[in-house]
Each structure stands twice: as C-alpha cells, then as structure tokens.
Design an enzyme around this catalytic site. Structure first.
Site, PDB file in Angstrom:
ATOM      1  N   PRO A  28       0.835  -1.205   0.000  1.00  0.00           N
ATOM      2  CA  PRO A  28       0.000   0.000   0.000  1.00  0.00           C
ATOM      3  C   PRO A  28       0.867   1.252   0.000  1.00  0.00           C
ATOM      4  O   PRO A  28       1.647   1.480   0.908  1.00  0.00           O
ATOM      5  CB  PRO A  28      -0.809  -0.119   1.292  1.00  0.00           C
ATOM      6  CG  PRO A  28      -0.823  -1.560   1.611  1.00  0.00           C
ATOM      7  CD  PRO A  28       0.509  -2.076   1.137  1.00  0.00           C
ATOM      8  N   GLU A  29       0.741   2.043  -1.057  1.00  0.00           N
ATOM      9  CA  GLU A  29       1.468   3.299  -1.153  1.00  0.00           C
ATOM     10  C   GLU A  29       0.441   4.426  -0.978  1.00  0.00           C
ATOM     11  O   GLU A  29      -0.696   4.167  -0.602  1.00  0.00           O
ATOM     12  CB  GLU A  29       2.192   3.390  -2.503  1.00  0.00           C
ATOM     13  CG  GLU A  29       3.124   2.205  -2.748  1.00  0.00           C
ATOM     14  CD  GLU A  29       3.849   2.267  -4.082  1.00  0.00           C
ATOM     15  OE1 GLU A  29       4.107   3.370  -4.573  1.00  0.00           O
ATOM     16  OE2 GLU A  29       4.141   1.198  -4.641  1.00  0.00           O
ATOM     17  N   ARG A  77       2.247 -10.355   6.953  1.00  0.00           N
ATOM     18  CA  ARG A  77       3.718 -10.311   6.930  1.00  0.00           C
ATOM     19  C   ARG A  77       4.321  -9.448   8.026  1.00  0.00           C
ATOM     20  O   ARG A  77       5.535  -9.358   8.139  1.00  0.00           O
ATOM     21  CB  ARG A  77       4.207  -9.841   5.563  1.00  0.00           C
ATOM     22  CG  ARG A  77       3.976 -10.931   4.550  1.00  0.00           C
ATOM     23  CD  ARG A  77       4.569 -10.631   3.216  1.00  0.00           C
ATOM     24  NE  ARG A  77       3.813 -11.383   2.233  1.00  0.00           N
ATOM     25  CZ  ARG A  77       3.984 -11.310   0.948  1.00  0.00           C
ATOM     26  NH1 ARG A  77       4.889 -10.501   0.460  1.00  0.00           N
ATOM     27  NH2 ARG A  77       3.268 -12.023   0.137  1.00  0.00           N
TER      28      ARG A  77
END
Length: 277
Positions: A2-3, A113
């Site tokens: 996600p940017e 993660r």
DNA sequence: GGTATTCCCTGCGGGC
DNA sequence: TGCCCGCAGGGAATAC
C-alpha cells in the site's frame, strides 16, 4: 505495497464509518507487530475516546482521538484496516481489534507479513514525528525542492524516490510509473538531473498519484483491497510496472526489469534513455 | 555521514 | 499431489 493512493483510499472509506464513534476497548493478537512502540495496548490506550479526525500523511494513517491522542497505523506491505461486525470470525494475523460504539462493530488491523506498524502518539508530538521521518507530500512538493533534494544525493533516482524523507508516500509501483512518465532512467544519479527534469518528475509524480487515487489504488495478487473489500483498478493502467518483456506503450521497445535499491525496477530502455549531463 | 546491502515475514506460483 | 524454493517489498539494521 500500500502506497499513497492505496492509503488515501482506505482513509476516505474509513472516515465515513469511524468519525464520531468511540473506541471503548482494544484486544491484541498473539503475534506482535515488529514495529509497534506500544507495549501494552490495554493499559496505554485510554478507553472511551472519540474519533474526531482521520487523515493520511505519506503512507501513515492517523486516527485522531479526543484528549490530544492519535492512533498511528502503517499498513506495511500486507496490512489491512477494516470495520467489521463484532460477530465476524477473527482472521489469522489480526494484530489489533478496536471495539467501537455506538453499534456492534470493530476496527481490525490485520497484517500477515507484519511489515506494518501501529502506535499511539500525543497530538502535540505529531509534527515532530513527521519532521523526523517524512519529507513533504508529493502534492506540496515544488520542482525546486525536489531538485535541491536530488542534487544532494549520489543515489539513483529509484532509490531516492523510495526515501520517505525526500518525498512521502512513494513506493515501488509509483516510483517506476512516475519515472516512466517523466522519461527518466531509474538508474540515473540524483545529481545528474537538471532543474527542468526535476520539475517534470514532480509533475509526473502528481499526475500518476492523482490518477491512481481516482482509480482507488492498485491491487496486485491480493495485497490490497479497500475498506469495503473491493480491489483497486490502477493496476490495469500500469505502463511499466510488472510488464517485463512487454512492448513499451510509447515506443514499442521491450520493457526491462532490473534490480535497483533492492527492488524490482521496470523501465523502457529506449524512451527512458540513460543520458546524464 | 552517506550509501548499499541484508534481513524480517508469509503466501503464492513454478518446477520437479 | 505434494514438497521445495524463490520472489514480492517497507523500512530498520548493519556493513562499508
């Protein structure tokens, strides 16, 4: 992954569902997030604080609470923040669950993660936090400031754009797409850019990010879904990212993939010619 | 101090 | 079918 566009999409959706609600409690998962500076959420998060604002800074989500307190969340690569019914089964890798009133819903932070982060910060300390960690938003960045930032580094453009202190919110996808749009080779040194090229790079960053926000971000594999569970659409407009071997949409040369700054980097070897001064 | 590299972490896809 | 390996990447830690 996600940017900026993905985080903006999440914030816009969550804002509608969270503003004005009260966090009445918190539960934690078993696996600790690697980057969380809160030791004991139950003890450190005061209950019954109302959510008064939701906003984004770089890739950080800021949930402002009454009493000059803010909840900071970074989605890392696989983080997901969702409002769900309290009765819904808690998925594996859910690290934080915030109980909401009114209603019977919860805000859940899941991150398989564990590259994400979450913490609490006093509102008065936020500006200091940004000063220490983040550069300007791409939309506030001027060509002159980008030029000054780049001319001070011998790093390649790809590495420089990933540095959140130069400009906040850019990650691997949008760095590649913006450099393609600006016709700049990702391997060029920051010091090699002219003022005009830096100005063009700033315009390309803004253009690519604005379009990606319109498309509600990018979804690759299943790394990102918005708050409602819908995928983004911008991946359908990628011009170089993950298009290794495909024809360049501008000149038809084959898109190449190399490794720069430890990241897969995609570019057109013909129209992003390596041509330093 | 600046830059490059390595590591963390899990799920997925490809090869065998 | 099932196992193993490599890859993905944001940011901190480490090496140079």
């Amino acid at each position: 992954m996600p940017e900026l566009p993905e985080v903006e999409t999440v914030v816009r959706a969550l804002r509608q569902r969270l503003l004005g609600r009260v966090i009445t409690g918190v539960r934690t998962g078993t696996a600790r997030l690697r980057r969380s500076w809160v030791e004991d959420w139950q003890r450190e998060l005061p209950v019954n604080r109302k959510i008064v604002a939701l906003r984004r800074r770089g890739k950080w989500i800021i949930i402002e609470l009454t009493g000059d307190l803010a909840l900071l969340i970074h989605l890392g690569m696989t983080g997901r923040l969702q409002v769900v019914p309290a009765v819904q089964l808690v998925e594996a890798h859910t690290h934080l669950i915030f109980l909401l009133k009114p209603g019977t819903e919860e805000l859940r932070f899941r991150d398989p993660r564990r590259f994400g982060a979450a913490g609490l910060i006093a509102g008065r300390d936020l500006e200091k936090f940004w000063e220490n960690n983040l550069g300007p938003e791409p939309f506030d960045l001027t060509g002159a400031r980008l030029f000054e930032g780049l001319r001070r580094t011998r790093r390649c453009l790809k590495a420089a754009l990933l540095d959140q202190r130069l400009v906040a919110g850019i990650g691997n996808i949008y760095a590649d797409e913006a450099l393609f749009d600006a016709k700049l080779n990702p391997a060029r040194r920051g010091t090699s850019l002219t003022r005009a090229e830096a100005a063009q790079l700033r315009r390309s960053l803004v253009k690519v990010l604005r379009r990606a926000i319109e498309q509600k971000g990018s979804t690759i594999r299943d790394y990102f879904y918005d708050e409602t569970g819908s995928p983004g659409e911008y991946q359908n407009e990628f011009r170089v990212y993950q298009r290794n071997g495909e024809p360049c949409p501008r000149c038809r040369a084959r898109i190449r993939q190399v490794r720069l700054a430890g990241r897969a980097t995609h570019f057109c070897p013909r129209c992003q010619l390596f041509s330093p001064r």
